[in-house]
Write a protein that holds these residues in place. Sequence first.
Motif, PDB file in Angstrom:
ATOM      1  N   LYS A  89      31.896  -6.089  19.078  1.00 20.78           N
ATOM      2  CA  LYS A  89      32.985  -5.817  18.142  1.00 20.78           C
ATOM      3  C   LYS A  89      33.078  -4.314  17.943  1.00 20.78           C
ATOM      4  O   LYS A  89      32.122  -3.668  17.526  1.00 20.78           O
ATOM      5  N   ILE A  90      34.258  -3.761  18.239  1.00 21.80           N
ATOM      6  CA  ILE A  90      34.480  -2.327  18.102  1.00 21.80           C
ATOM      7  C   ILE A  90      35.544  -2.117  17.037  1.00 21.80           C
ATOM      8  O   ILE A  90      36.642  -2.669  17.130  1.00 21.80           O
ATOM      9  N   ALA A  91      35.226  -1.327  16.023  1.00 21.03           N
ATOM     10  CA  ALA A  91      36.157  -1.061  14.932  1.00 21.03           C
ATOM     11  C   ALA A  91      36.871   0.255  15.211  1.00 21.03           C
ATOM     12  O   ALA A  91      36.266   1.327  15.169  1.00 21.03           O
ATOM     13  N   ASP A  92      38.172   0.162  15.527  1.00 25.51           N
ATOM     14  CA  ASP A  92      38.989   1.360  15.679  1.00 25.51           C
ATOM     15  C   ASP A  92      39.496   1.775  14.305  1.00 25.51           C
ATOM     16  O   ASP A  92      39.110   1.211  13.289  1.00 25.51           O
ATOM     17  N   GLU A  93      40.409   2.738  14.277  1.00 25.64           N
ATOM     18  CA  GLU A  93      40.915   3.221  12.998  1.00 25.64           C
ATOM     19  C   GLU A  93      41.664   2.136  12.228  1.00 25.64           C
ATOM     20  O   GLU A  93      41.488   1.974  11.034  1.00 25.64           O
ATOM     21  N   LYS A  94      42.514   1.372  12.927  1.00 28.95           N
ATOM     22  CA  LYS A  94      43.360   0.400  12.239  1.00 28.95           C
ATOM     23  C   LYS A  94      42.968  -1.044  12.499  1.00 28.95           C
ATOM     24  O   LYS A  94      43.319  -1.922  11.726  1.00 28.95           O
ATOM     25  N   ARG A  95      42.271  -1.305  13.582  1.00 31.65           N
ATOM     26  CA  ARG A  95      41.995  -2.695  13.937  1.00 31.65           C
ATOM     27  C   ARG A  95      40.610  -2.814  14.558  1.00 31.65           C
ATOM     28  O   ARG A  95      39.984  -1.823  14.909  1.00 31.65           O
ATOM     29  N   THR A  96      40.168  -4.052  14.681  1.00 27.99           N
ATOM     30  CA  THR A  96      38.919  -4.309  15.388  1.00 27.99           C
ATOM     31  C   THR A  96      39.245  -5.073  16.662  1.00 27.99           C
ATOM     32  O   THR A  96      40.170  -5.887  16.694  1.00 27.99           O
ATOM     33  N   ARG A  97      38.494  -4.800  17.691  1.00 23.63           N
ATOM     34  CA  ARG A  97      38.709  -5.482  18.962  1.00 23.63           C
ATOM     35  C   ARG A  97      37.361  -5.885  19.531  1.00 23.63           C
ATOM     36  O   ARG A  97      36.318  -5.402  19.091  1.00 23.63           O
ATOM     37  N   GLN A 127      35.101  -6.166  22.987  1.00 20.22           N
ATOM     38  CA  GLN A 127      34.937  -5.698  24.362  1.00 20.22           C
ATOM     39  C   GLN A 127      33.805  -6.497  25.001  1.00 20.22           C
ATOM     40  O   GLN A 127      32.729  -6.626  24.424  1.00 20.22           O
TER      41      GLN A 127
END
Length: 122
Positions: A36-44, A46
């Motif tokens: 789980k990778i947390a970007d600025e606005k969302r999580t995705r 990989q």
Amino acid sequence: MNKLNKQNIINHVNNLQLKKSVPNFQVGDTVSVSIKIADEKRTRIQKFDGLVLRRKGSGLSETFIVRKESSGVGVEKNFHVHNPNIEIELKRKGKVRRAYISYMRERSGKSARIKEKVVNTK
């Protein structure tokens, strides 16, 4: 507070942070690790699919190394088994006789294959 009580508290906190369900995988198995990778606005999520080269440690400090070939280049990543941001899925059991299969780094193609372990279900 004596030393024994401090150690009991540390062990209790460590046991609370351990994952309840970790798949039974060993060195030589093929696994898929979802990160789980947390970007600025969302999580995705990989995915990292590869061969387990090493598994060592115990408790919260237990780690494993996964290796895959990406565009002809070998990529290795270290993961903590009890990291809350990853999920491990076992894809294939492999049959190896070593605890650390570093010799796989020099191999590619057919020589990099590992025999599949046959599991008796009796």
